[in-house]
Design an enzyme around this catalytic site. Structure first.
Site, PDB file in Angstrom:
ATOM      1  N   SER A  18       0.816  -1.224   0.000  1.00  0.00           N
ATOM      2  CA  SER A  18       0.000   0.000   0.000  1.00  0.00           C
ATOM      3  C   SER A  18       0.843   1.265   0.000  1.00  0.00           C
ATOM      4  O   SER A  18       0.426   2.292   0.543  1.00  0.00           O
ATOM      5  CB  SER A  18      -0.918   0.005   1.223  1.00  0.00           C
ATOM      6  OG  SER A  18      -0.140  -0.094   2.416  1.00  0.00           O
ATOM      7  N   ASN A  20       3.196   4.157  -2.291  1.00  0.00           N
ATOM      8  CA  ASN A  20       2.844   5.102  -3.346  1.00  0.00           C
ATOM      9  C   ASN A  20       2.318   4.384  -4.585  1.00  0.00           C
ATOM     10  O   ASN A  20       1.229   4.665  -5.089  1.00  0.00           O
ATOM     11  CB  ASN A  20       4.083   5.942  -3.665  1.00  0.00           C
ATOM     12  CG  ASN A  20       3.861   6.950  -4.760  1.00  0.00           C
ATOM     13  OD1 ASN A  20       4.376   6.789  -5.857  1.00  0.00           O
ATOM     14  ND2 ASN A  20       3.115   7.989  -4.472  1.00  0.00           N
ATOM     15  N   LYS A 278      17.398  -1.053 -17.496  1.00  0.00           N
ATOM     16  CA  LYS A 278      17.283   0.356 -17.904  1.00  0.00           C
ATOM     17  C   LYS A 278      17.901   1.290 -16.877  1.00  0.00           C
ATOM     18  O   LYS A 278      18.332   2.399 -17.215  1.00  0.00           O
ATOM     19  CB  LYS A 278      15.822   0.703 -18.169  1.00  0.00           C
ATOM     20  CG  LYS A 278      14.867   0.424 -17.007  1.00  0.00           C
ATOM     21  CD  LYS A 278      14.555   1.631 -16.171  1.00  0.00           C
ATOM     22  CE  LYS A 278      13.553   1.333 -15.067  1.00  0.00           C
ATOM     23  NZ  LYS A 278      13.157   2.508 -14.278  1.00  0.00           N
TER      24      LYS A 278
END
Length: 427
Positions: A18, A20, A278
């Protein structure tokens, strides 16, 4: 989206986590369960690690009779429909039920969506093993992979193996605050339906993302296979016929919103690798940007990095990884562009070069004890490649590691990666 067939039961959904991003995903899912009541139970359970919070005086939820007295986060979420600590200012649907009990939150749920720091995966799985529906299916929203000298493993398979269920992965160019504010974005969900589920309502599969796909028959032995195409040691329980099929259409209806567009693929390994590698490329982009070399140099880094990401996936996961996952999807090139344009790894690497200090020093100054994902992944990937004598085959990934360790400078990047021009083209 309505599903035909008159199924006896609906899918119950639980969000495990829970923070962000977890609260943002819960918002999306709860909006869709409410809109698709023929397929999903409307209420969405969200497991919340219970803690005390104080509501700020400038919050619309501030109550003078309570003042600065601490309140339970679950109580605040359920009363005000806002996660005031991790997603302040965003109204959550009233059908999200914040639950401090992990075991209770997952009870009778056929869809589990995991969104928590990866270091908590094993503990969470230990708590709910044997306490979930045996035919439950999951989606991991946990970006990245685990890399050690022994190999590369996916967080989705950590969860799947730990709970004896199948788990797909969600990843993309997804900044939680923008999505929570309903600013348009895309994501990629990788879900390769287990054969025993797929036999009910086959999901089209193809070599690349997109709408034009070819249906393939499930293996005759109905044996689930892992992300490398090997027969999985995990024995799965089929989803009962009383429930709507858990296929691409079902998960698309659970996650797709007008502001959050979903592309469904089957390449779980490729989607997971994109979210990890990435970050290393973003460090390289930050290095050259901090050096003042401009957009051309940054574009070159991104191109070379993308090639190495594809090569890494193909080399260590085989044909289950599709080039198009990296070159066409949000989990690949789009996430790479976002990370190399303003992500935390990019910003810290750029600042390090501009200030003439190390990335480690920037971390200590700016991140309040947190560590960049890119630096740890760069070290782990380099150790993994070196153990196999393959570091020279990945010159950009290797160059980033060398710069972080002070063994090379940013000025060396062009010469260190120049041999990429002699490599084979993308398959």
């Amino acid at each position: 989206m309505a599903f035909l067939g008159g199924y006896e039961k609906k899918h119950k959904v639980t969000i495990v986590g829970s923070g962000n991003w977890g609260s943002t995903i819960a918002k999306i899912v709860a909006e869709n369960t409410r809109a698709n009541k023929d397929v999903f139970e409307e209420d969405v359970q969200m497991w919340v690690f219970e803690e005390d919070v104080t509501i700020a005086k400038d919050s619309k939820h501030y109550d003078e009779s309570i003042g600065d007295a601490p309140q339970k986060l679950t109580h605040v979420i359920n009363k005000y429909h806002e996660n005031v600590k991790y997603l302040p200012g965003i109204t959550l649907p009233s059908n999200i039920i914040a639950n401090p009990s992990l075991v209770d939150a997952v009870q009778d749920s056929s869809i589990l969506i995991f969104n928590l720091p990866h270091q908590f995966i094993r503990n969470v799985c230990n708590q709910i093993r044997g306490k979930i529906l045996p035919f439950a299916r999951g989606i991991s929203c946990i970006k990245g992979v685990n890399v050690s000298d022994d190999g590369v493993s996916l967080f989705s398979e950590w969860i799947g193996d730990g709970l004896s269920i199948y788990v797909g992965a969600l990843s993309g160019a997804n900044i939680a605050s923008e999505i929570a504010a309903e600013k348009w974005s895309e994501t990629t969900i990788a879900y390769d339906p287990p054969p025993m589920d797929n036999s009910r309502a086959p999901t089209p599969r193809s070599q690349s993302p997109g709408l034009t796909m070819t249906v393939t028959e499930p293996p005759a032995d109905m044996q689930h296979r892992d992300a490398r195409g090997r027969k999985s040691k995990t024995k799965l329980t089929p989803v009962p016929a009383e429930y709507p099929p858990l296929d691409h259409a079902c998960f698309h209806s659970l996650f797709h919103r007008p502001y959050f567009h979903v592309e469904m693929v089957s390449d779980v390994a490729g989607v997971s690798l994109g979210g990890a590698l990435k970050n290393i490329v973003a460090l390289a982009a930050g290095f050259v940007d901090g050096r003042g070399w401009g957009d051309n140099a940054k574009a070159a880094v991104m191109r070379i990095g993308l090639m190495e990401m594809v090569k890494f996936g193909k080399e260590f996961f085989g044909e289950t990884v599709h080039t198009a996952t990296f070159t066409e999807s949000s989990a690949g090139v789009a996430d790479l562009i976002t990370s190399c344009s303003g992500g935390r790894n990019f910003r810290c690497a750029r600042k390090a070069v501009e200030k003439g200090i190390t990335v480690d020093e920037v971390e200590k100054q700016d991140l309040n004890g947190q560590k960049l994902q890119g630096t740890s992944t760069a070290f782990e990937v380099n150790s993994f490649l070196t153990a196999r004598g393959l570091e020279k085959d990945y010159p950009l990934l290797t160059a980033v590691n060398a710069i972080l360790l002070g063994k090379a400078s940013v000025d060396d990047i062009p010469s260190l990666v120049s041999d990429t021009e002699r490599k084979q083209p993308l398959p």
